[in-house]
Design a protein around this motif. Sequence first.
Motif, PDB file in Angstrom:
ATOM      1  N   ARG A  76      40.351 108.934  40.135  1.00  0.00           N
ATOM      2  CA  ARG A  76      39.308 109.776  39.241  1.00  0.00           C
ATOM      3  C   ARG A  76      38.938 110.865  39.618  1.00  0.00           C
ATOM      4  NH1 ARG A  76      36.686 104.387  37.600  1.00  0.00           N
ATOM      5  NH2 ARG A  76      38.853 103.198  36.897  1.00  0.00           N
ATOM      6  N   THR A  77      38.854 112.057  38.719  1.00  0.00           N
ATOM      7  CA  THR A  77      38.199 113.708  39.250  1.00  0.00           C
ATOM      8  C   THR A  77      36.643 112.993  39.505  1.00  0.00           C
ATOM      9  OG1 THR A  77      39.555 114.443  38.265  1.00  0.00           O
ATOM     10  CG2 THR A  77      38.126 115.241  38.664  1.00  0.00           C
ATOM     11  N   PRO A  78      36.157 112.914  40.548  1.00  0.00           N
ATOM     12  CA  PRO A  78      34.919 112.551  40.127  1.00  0.00           C
ATOM     13  C   PRO A  78      33.792 114.625  39.094  1.00  0.00           C
ATOM     14  CG  PRO A  78      34.727 113.891  42.233  1.00  0.00           C
ATOM     15  CD  PRO A  78      36.931 114.250  41.510  1.00  0.00           C
ATOM     16  N   MET A  79      32.612 113.365  38.907  1.00  0.00           N
ATOM     17  CA  MET A  79      32.137 114.568  37.480  1.00  0.00           C
ATOM     18  C   MET A  79      31.215 115.644  38.223  1.00  0.00           C
ATOM     19  SD  MET A  79      30.617 114.257  35.120  1.00  0.00           S
ATOM     20  CE  MET A  79      29.945 112.835  33.968  1.00  0.00           C
ATOM     21  N   ALA A  80      30.976 115.680  39.131  1.00  0.00           N
ATOM     22  CA  ALA A  80      30.509 116.831  40.129  1.00  0.00           C
ATOM     23  C   ALA A  80      32.072 118.415  39.422  1.00  0.00           C
ATOM     24  CB  ALA A  80      30.739 116.974  41.534  1.00  0.00           C
ATOM     25  N   SER A  81      33.405 117.891  39.886  1.00  0.00           N
ATOM     26  CA  SER A  81      33.913 118.714  39.706  1.00  0.00           C
ATOM     27  C   SER A  81      34.459 119.093  37.942  1.00  0.00           C
ATOM     28  CB  SER A  81      35.414 117.585  39.513  1.00  0.00           C
ATOM     29  OG  SER A  81      36.245 118.493  39.318  1.00  0.00           O
ATOM     30  N   TRP A  82      33.737 118.587  36.488  1.00  0.00           N
ATOM     31  CA  TRP A  82      33.513 118.673  35.576  1.00  0.00           C
ATOM     32  C   TRP A  82      32.389 119.676  35.161  1.00  0.00           C
ATOM     33  CZ3 TRP A  82      29.537 118.433  31.960  1.00  0.00           C
ATOM     34  CH2 TRP A  82      30.121 118.674  30.730  1.00  0.00           C
ATOM     35  N   LEU A  83      31.016 118.981  36.379  1.00  0.00           N
ATOM     36  CA  LEU A  83      30.264 120.492  36.396  1.00  0.00           C
ATOM     37  C   LEU A  83      30.703 121.929  36.560  1.00  0.00           C
ATOM     38  CD1 LEU A  83      27.127 117.563  37.039  1.00  0.00           C
ATOM     39  CD2 LEU A  83      28.082 119.294  35.061  1.00  0.00           C
ATOM     40  N   GLU A  84      30.797 121.816  37.345  1.00  0.00           N
ATOM     41  CA  GLU A  84      31.398 123.237  38.193  1.00  0.00           C
ATOM     42  C   GLU A  84      32.608 123.475  37.046  1.00  0.00           C
ATOM     43  OE1 GLU A  84      34.117 122.505  41.338  1.00  0.00           O
ATOM     44  OE2 GLU A  84      32.264 121.882  42.949  1.00  0.00           O
ATOM     45  N   ARG A  85      33.615 123.201  36.444  1.00  0.00           N
ATOM     46  CA  ARG A  85      34.063 123.722  35.023  1.00  0.00           C
ATOM     47  C   ARG A  85      32.834 124.691  33.355  1.00  0.00           C
ATOM     48  NH1 ARG A  85      37.890 121.378  31.821  1.00  0.00           N
ATOM     49  NH2 ARG A  85      37.356 119.551  32.080  1.00  0.00           N
ATOM     50  N   PHE A  86      32.084 123.257  33.572  1.00  0.00           N
ATOM     51  CA  PHE A  86      31.145 123.498  33.235  1.00  0.00           C
ATOM     52  C   PHE A  86      30.003 125.066  33.295  1.00  0.00           C
ATOM     53  CE2 PHE A  86      26.801 122.964  32.155  1.00  0.00           C
ATOM     54  CZ  PHE A  86      26.461 123.406  30.133  1.00  0.00           C
ATOM     55  N   HIS A  87      29.684 124.530  34.279  1.00  0.00           N
ATOM     56  CA  HIS A  87      29.171 125.577  34.733  1.00  0.00           C
ATOM     57  C   HIS A  87      29.635 127.133  34.834  1.00  0.00           C
ATOM     58  CE1 HIS A  87      25.044 123.985  35.054  1.00  0.00           C
ATOM     59  NE2 HIS A  87      25.212 123.094  35.606  1.00  0.00           N
ATOM     60  N   ALA A  88      31.227 127.312  35.473  1.00  0.00           N
ATOM     61  CA  ALA A  88      31.804 128.648  35.053  1.00  0.00           C
ATOM     62  C   ALA A  88      32.382 128.949  33.659  1.00  0.00           C
ATOM     63  CB  ALA A  88      32.793 127.753  35.815  1.00  0.00           C
ATOM     64  N   GLY A  89      32.348 127.980  32.594  1.00  0.00           N
ATOM     65  CA  GLY A  89      32.141 128.212  31.198  1.00  0.00           C
ATOM     66  C   GLY A  89      33.361 127.702  30.831  1.00  0.00           C
ATOM     67  N   GLU A  90      34.399 126.793  31.807  1.00  0.00           N
ATOM     68  CA  GLU A  90      35.889 126.690  31.391  1.00  0.00           C
ATOM     69  C   GLU A  90      35.546 125.230  30.690  1.00  0.00           C
ATOM     70  OE1 GLU A  90      36.859 126.417  34.771  1.00  0.00           O
ATOM     71  OE2 GLU A  90      37.309 128.341  35.487  1.00  0.00           O
ATOM     72  N   THR A  91      34.370 124.960  29.645  1.00  0.00           N
ATOM     73  CA  THR A  91      34.810 122.897  29.329  1.00  0.00           C
ATOM     74  C   THR A  91      34.935 123.879  27.223  1.00  0.00           C
ATOM     75  OG1 THR A  91      32.521 123.209  28.457  1.00  0.00           O
ATOM     76  CG2 THR A  91      33.776 121.654  30.416  1.00  0.00           C
ATOM     77  N   HIS A  92      35.728 123.007  27.109  1.00  0.00           N
ATOM     78  CA  HIS A  92      36.174 123.045  25.993  1.00  0.00           C
ATOM     79  C   HIS A  92      36.353 121.728  25.248  1.00  0.00           C
ATOM     80  CE1 HIS A  92      40.075 122.947  27.464  1.00  0.00           C
ATOM     81  NE2 HIS A  92      40.172 121.912  26.656  1.00  0.00           N
ATOM     82  N   HIS A  93      36.364 122.103  23.782  1.00  0.00           N
ATOM     83  CA  HIS A  93      36.727 120.830  22.804  1.00  0.00           C
ATOM     84  C   HIS A  93      37.700 120.508  22.906  1.00  0.00           C
ATOM     85  CE1 HIS A  93      35.396 117.931  19.474  1.00  0.00           C
ATOM     86  NE2 HIS A  93      36.433 118.109  19.137  1.00  0.00           N
ATOM     87  N   ALA A  94      37.920 119.266  23.714  1.00  0.00           N
ATOM     88  CA  ALA A  94      39.346 117.770  23.757  1.00  0.00           C
ATOM     89  C   ALA A  94      39.420 117.185  23.229  1.00  0.00           C
ATOM     90  CB  ALA A  94      39.199 118.468  25.695  1.00  0.00           C
TER      91      ALA A  94
END
Length: 299
Positions: free
Chosen positions: A281-299
């Motif tokens: 599993r990819t850790p939560m920290a990895s998702w947060l990095e994408r979030f702060h980089a503006g890379e998250t989107h509705h999936a």
Amino acid sequence: MPPRVLCYGVGVDSTALLVELEARDEAPDLVLTADTGAEKTETYEFQRLMRAWMKERSIPYEVVRYETKRFKNWPPYQNLTESLLTNGCLPSIAFGRHSCSLKYKAAPQEAFLKAWQPAIEAWAAGDKVIRYIGYDASPRDGQRYAHARTIDDPLFDNRYPLRDWGWDREHCKARIVEAGLPVPPKSSCVFCTAMKPDEVRALSPEWLRTIVLIEARASPRLKTVEGLWRRSTRTRPGRMTDFIRNEGLLPDEEIARIIESAPADLVAFQTRAASQPLEERTPMASWLERFHAGETHHA
């Protein structure tokens, strides 16, 4: 003499206590800090300064953190921020409780001390470990002190030197300045209900985005409180997000994007993790990095 430990919160009271104990040639055998991973940037900067100060004086210093052992179907998470986002909730203080402090501060310190050799030897000899706690002589700390004194601790002899010396918070600040050190900022998690408006204004954009995300993620489950500030008053809203928007601390469009898309993206990320073995599993920290980089989107 039994070993002496200072519970160091990196704030005014515990810093003044540490400075004065060292000046009296009574420095503790260990200084111990529990890091929630959610302190202000200024607090971490002051902590680095004090780490160097202690090193120069050969005072042992350890930083401990709560470690989650069981992740169920969740992506692995490592600190209080990631725990709140994983579980879609607010810190317990937003509901008038203090379990987050017990879990992320008190528990990891006690776990460390129970494995600390000087403590093990003291307990084997029938002694208690001397534990210094930085409650000052103010009325507010007087309430906490009155409660603490009613607890009979079988392992620790809890002592409160600031109260014995009659030092209030202003005296503590003056003592820190006298020692040639800057006065530290108030120590607290950035999303704590106790945060004042001026403290929120001073936060970095990354922490402001995180606050918006925490409230947006928890929003569907909130019934008794509005947000991190609990309920609206004449001076501030119940949701820190509303304050951030009203003060222009983040652009309106960024706040809207976080609220509309980030929680759904996070849930999708968690859903994918549930189908994978824990070690993959990819850790939560990895998702947060994408979030702060503006890379998250509705999936």
